[in-house]
Design a protein around this motif. Structure first.
Motif, mmCIF file in Angstrom:
data_model
loop_
_atom_site.group_PDB
_atom_site.id
_atom_site.type_symbol
_atom_site.label_atom_id
_atom_site.label_comp_id
_atom_site.label_asym_id
_atom_site.label_seq_id
_atom_site.Cartn_x
_atom_site.Cartn_y
_atom_site.Cartn_z
ATOM 1 N N ILE A 134 20.169 -1.497 10.740
ATOM 2 C CA ILE A 134 19.788 -0.803 9.505
ATOM 3 C C ILE A 134 18.319 -0.425 9.604
ATOM 4 C CG2 ILE A 134 19.431 -1.032 7.024
ATOM 5 C CD1 ILE A 134 21.830 -2.737 6.855
ATOM 6 N N GLY A 135 18.035 0.862 9.577
ATOM 7 C CA GLY A 135 16.664 1.318 9.689
ATOM 8 C C GLY A 135 15.935 1.223 8.374
ATOM 9 N N THR A 136 14.725 1.732 8.335
ATOM 10 C CA THR A 136 13.934 1.694 7.111
ATOM 11 C C THR A 136 14.382 2.828 6.210
ATOM 12 O OG1 THR A 136 12.263 3.047 8.199
ATOM 13 C CG2 THR A 136 11.953 0.675 8.250
ATOM 14 N N ILE A 137 14.737 2.499 4.973
ATOM 15 C CA ILE A 137 15.243 3.490 4.034
ATOM 16 C C ILE A 137 15.060 2.953 2.617
ATOM 17 C CG2 ILE A 137 17.633 2.651 3.977
ATOM 18 C CD1 ILE A 137 18.425 5.661 4.105
ATOM 19 N N VAL A 138 14.762 3.832 1.686
ATOM 20 C CA VAL A 138 14.575 3.399 0.313
ATOM 21 C C VAL A 138 15.946 3.127 -0.304
ATOM 22 C CG1 VAL A 138 13.661 4.026 -1.936
ATOM 23 C CG2 VAL A 138 12.481 4.749 0.134
ATOM 24 N N GLY A 139 16.128 1.923 -0.804
ATOM 25 C CA GLY A 139 17.406 1.543 -1.378
ATOM 26 C C GLY A 139 17.454 0.047 -1.543
ATOM 27 N N PRO A 186 0.815 -1.228 0.000
ATOM 28 C CA PRO A 186 0.000 0.000 0.000
ATOM 29 C C PRO A 186 0.839 1.265 0.000
ATOM 30 C CG PRO A 186 -0.029 -1.047 2.173
ATOM 31 C CD PRO A 186 0.634 -2.005 1.239
ATOM 32 N N THR A 187 2.029 1.210 0.615
ATOM 33 C CA THR A 187 2.903 2.384 0.674
ATOM 34 C C THR A 187 4.353 1.948 0.497
ATOM 35 O OG1 THR A 187 3.239 2.239 3.073
ATOM 36 C CG2 THR A 187 1.337 3.527 2.307
ATOM 37 N N VAL A 188 5.194 2.910 0.170
ATOM 38 C CA VAL A 188 6.630 2.628 0.082
ATOM 39 C C VAL A 188 7.161 2.185 1.436
ATOM 40 C CG1 VAL A 188 8.899 3.677 -0.300
ATOM 41 C CG2 VAL A 188 7.008 4.202 -1.845
ATOM 42 N N GLN A 189 6.669 2.825 2.501
ATOM 43 C CA GLN A 189 7.122 2.464 3.845
ATOM 44 C C GLN A 189 6.817 1.007 4.155
ATOM 45 O OE1 GLN A 189 8.785 4.673 6.147
ATOM 46 N NE2 GLN A 189 9.257 2.638 6.909
ATOM 47 N N ALA A 190 5.662 0.528 3.743
ATOM 48 C CA ALA A 190 5.312 -0.867 3.991
ATOM 49 C C ALA A 190 6.241 -1.812 3.242
ATOM 50 C CB ALA A 190 3.854 -1.116 3.576
ATOM 51 N N ALA A 191 6.617 -1.451 2.010
ATOM 52 C CA ALA A 191 7.546 -2.282 1.247
ATOM 53 C C ALA A 191 8.914 -2.322 1.907
ATOM 54 C CB ALA A 191 7.659 -1.743 -0.183
ATOM 55 N N VAL A 192 9.382 -1.157 2.378
ATOM 56 C CA VAL A 192 10.683 -1.106 3.047
ATOM 57 C C VAL A 192 10.661 -1.928 4.329
ATOM 58 C CG1 VAL A 192 12.311 0.423 4.227
ATOM 59 C CG2 VAL A 192 11.293 1.137 2.060
ATOM 60 N N ASP A 193 9.607 -1.766 5.140
ATOM 61 C CA ASP A 193 9.508 -2.525 6.388
ATOM 62 C C ASP A 193 9.529 -4.020 6.125
ATOM 63 O OD1 ASP A 193 9.399 -0.208 7.836
ATOM 64 O OD2 ASP A 193 7.202 -0.186 7.990
ATOM 65 N N SER A 194 8.794 -4.446 5.102
ATOM 66 C CA SER A 194 8.727 -5.869 4.775
ATOM 67 C C SER A 194 10.097 -6.388 4.349
ATOM 68 C CB SER A 194 7.706 -6.104 3.660
ATOM 69 O OG SER A 194 7.693 -7.453 3.279
ATOM 70 N N THR A 195 10.810 -5.610 3.516
ATOM 71 C CA THR A 195 12.140 -6.034 3.064
ATOM 72 C C THR A 195 13.096 -6.176 4.232
ATOM 73 O OG1 THR A 195 11.807 -4.932 0.941
ATOM 74 C CG2 THR A 195 14.078 -5.431 1.568
ATOM 75 N N VAL A 196 13.108 -5.194 5.112
ATOM 76 C CA VAL A 196 14.003 -5.247 6.266
ATOM 77 C C VAL A 196 13.674 -6.432 7.165
ATOM 78 C CG1 VAL A 196 14.700 -4.050 8.374
ATOM 79 C CG2 VAL A 196 14.502 -2.784 6.225
ATOM 80 N N HIS A 197 12.381 -6.701 7.362
ATOM 81 C CA HIS A 197 11.991 -7.826 8.213
ATOM 82 C C HIS A 197 12.430 -9.154 7.607
ATOM 83 C CE1 HIS A 197 8.586 -5.188 10.088
ATOM 84 N NE2 HIS A 197 9.760 -4.988 10.649
ATOM 85 N N ILE A 198 12.288 -9.284 6.299
ATOM 86 C CA ILE A 198 12.709 -10.519 5.636
ATOM 87 C C ILE A 198 14.216 -10.712 5.764
ATOM 88 C CG2 ILE A 198 12.949 -11.656 3.394
ATOM 89 C CD1 ILE A 198 10.248 -10.365 2.630
ATOM 90 N N LEU A 199 14.963 -9.648 5.527
ATOM 91 C CA LEU A 199 16.417 -9.746 5.647
ATOM 92 C C LEU A 199 16.827 -10.115 7.063
ATOM 93 C CD1 LEU A 199 17.514 -6.647 3.538
ATOM 94 C CD2 LEU A 199 18.159 -9.012 3.089
ATOM 95 N N GLN A 200 16.185 -9.495 8.030
ATOM 96 C CA GLN A 200 16.567 -9.751 9.415
ATOM 97 C C GLN A 200 16.131 -11.131 9.882
ATOM 98 O OE1 GLN A 200 14.940 -6.310 11.430
ATOM 99 N NE2 GLN A 200 16.887 -5.204 11.273
ATOM 100 N N ALA A 201 15.140 -11.689 9.238
ATOM 101 C CA ALA A 201 14.725 -13.049 9.600
ATOM 102 C C ALA A 201 15.757 -14.075 9.151
ATOM 103 C CB ALA A 201 13.370 -13.370 8.973
#
Length: 393
Positions: A276-281, A254-269
């Motif tokens: 590493i905080g939430t950031i577009v990149g 729904p938002t860019v923030q949601a995509a970033v949060d999901s990516t970071v969570h997957i990586l950290q899992a």
């Protein structure tokens, strides 16, 4: 040969001796003819448009063109070019595909740009011990196309189709590095032409090991050296089996923030990419690229972006990380390098540089200088300008 450029009394470090900035920084006609005698007339250019193409990479650092561009076809020619330039006090700037993001190819003191893209052969493939030897013009995609039917691949992927030796020169990484490591983990041996024209094999001629069992790790010294110590003319790389399967999926957020949060969570899992905080990149082996849209015609915005980039680098250092990921130091991170490695580290680097490049002619003005430079005051950071000026001042 000395009469082609300058009288001997002009001194070892006087780069102004070989050209006159009053005449657009051109090399003497005699020296250009000497370059042509090495590589052939069709492989030397002093045309303004060609020099401008080689005076910048994909970063926003101001174009600083060389005085001539040459295209050698083999390592013998590279050796002769290096010896010729170094003997006359002419700066040498290696050039690959120009996909860097830190201004590493800018010819801050003019000189000769050695474009290595026409040396594009795969010299040796050893599937039985998972290694390959490539010339500097071979790109990542070209190598993997060649390996397609062998069940092997080279996994380091910085995004751009960069030259493999250029990737070694900047210590590149990418999203696959969590699994396969960076260039530092996958370069086994390098053939390097030193400023004097001598050829060095960092692990020994023909060896396919990452480093010698004894002595200094010379391969590690040149990986990430950004053309400041020599020209990489061949690289022996470690190959890997192609994975059992690759799964790809597309999903909407729904938002860019949601995509970033999901990516970071997957990586950290899977791999804890700590702090590493939430950031577009995109995030790879713990380094990330922050993607910013900049209006080059807005001076205030450029200053804000510059300040943000420095703040971002310092935040990475505060978290015991590095100020640069896979694009090296170049011009963009020179002011942060002393903060990262410290005074003793900088002095050690200077001593290594002075030993291998006593005249300071290999890609000058780059990280080995080690001083906190005010890029804006020196004009290295692009300010507002017209579209034509944006390509080159």
């Amino acid at each position: 040969m000395a009469i082609l450029l300058r009288p001997a009394s002009w001194g070892l470090f006087s780069w102004r001796g070989y050209c006159s900035r009053g005449t657009l920084g051109r090399l003497s006609a005699g020296f250009v003819e000497a370059l042509k005698a090495v590589v052939g007339s069709p492989h030397v250019s002093t045309a303004a448009v060609v020099r401008e193409q080689h005076g910048h990479d994909e970063s926003m650092h101001r174009c600083q063109p060389p005085d001539a561009v040459v295209w050698p076809q083999n390592v013998e020619q590279v050796s002769r070019l290096a010896a010729l330039c170094y003997g006359q006090g002419v700066p040498i700037i290696p050039f690959g595909t120009g996909t860097g993001l830190e201004g590493g190819v800018c010819a801050v003191q003019g000189g000769v740009c050695i474009n290595l893209t026409r040396m594009d052969r795969i010299l040796e493939l050893n599937p039985e011990d998972f290694s390959v030897v490539v010339e500097p013009g071979v790109t990542r995609k070209a190598l993997n196309t060649h390996l397609r039917d062998r069940g092997l691949w080279f996994p380091v992927d910085p995004g751009a189709d960069a030259s493999l030796c250029g990737m070694a020169a900047t210590g590149a990484s990418g999203t696959n590095s969590v699994r396969y490591g960076t260039m530092r983990d996958n370069v086994l041996n390098l053939e390097v032409v030193l400023p004097s024209g001598q050829r060095l094999h960092t692990a020994g001629p023909g060896r396919r090991f990452r480093k010698s069992a004894a002595g200094y790790n010379l391969t590690g010294l040149f990986v990430g050296s950004e053309g400041t110590l020599g020209l990489i003319t061949a690289a022996t790389l470690r190959l890997h089996p192609v994975p059992e399967a690759t799964v790809a999926a597309t999903c909407a957020f729904p938002t860019v923030q949601a995509a970033v949060d999901s990516t970071v969570h997957i990586l950290q899992a899977a791999v804890p990419v700590a702090r590493i905080g939430t950031i577009v990149g995109h995030v790879g082996d713990g380094n990330f690229h922050c993607i910013l849209l900049v209006d080059p015609e807005d001076p205030e915005e450029l200053l804000r972006v510059q300040a943000f980039a420095e703040q971002l680098g310092r935040r990475a250092l505060a978290l015991h990380g590095t100020c640069t990921g896979e694009h090296g130091i170049g011009l963009g991170k020179r002011q942060l390098l002393p903060e990262e490695v410290g005074a003793v580290g900088m002095e050690t680097m200077r001593q290594i540089k002075a030993t291998l490049d006593p005249q300071g002619l290999m890609n000058p003005g780059k990280p080995e200088e080690g001083t906190v430079l005010r890029l804006q005051e020196e004009g290295h950071f692009r300010g507002p300008r017209s579209l034509s000026q944006l390509l080159c001042p």
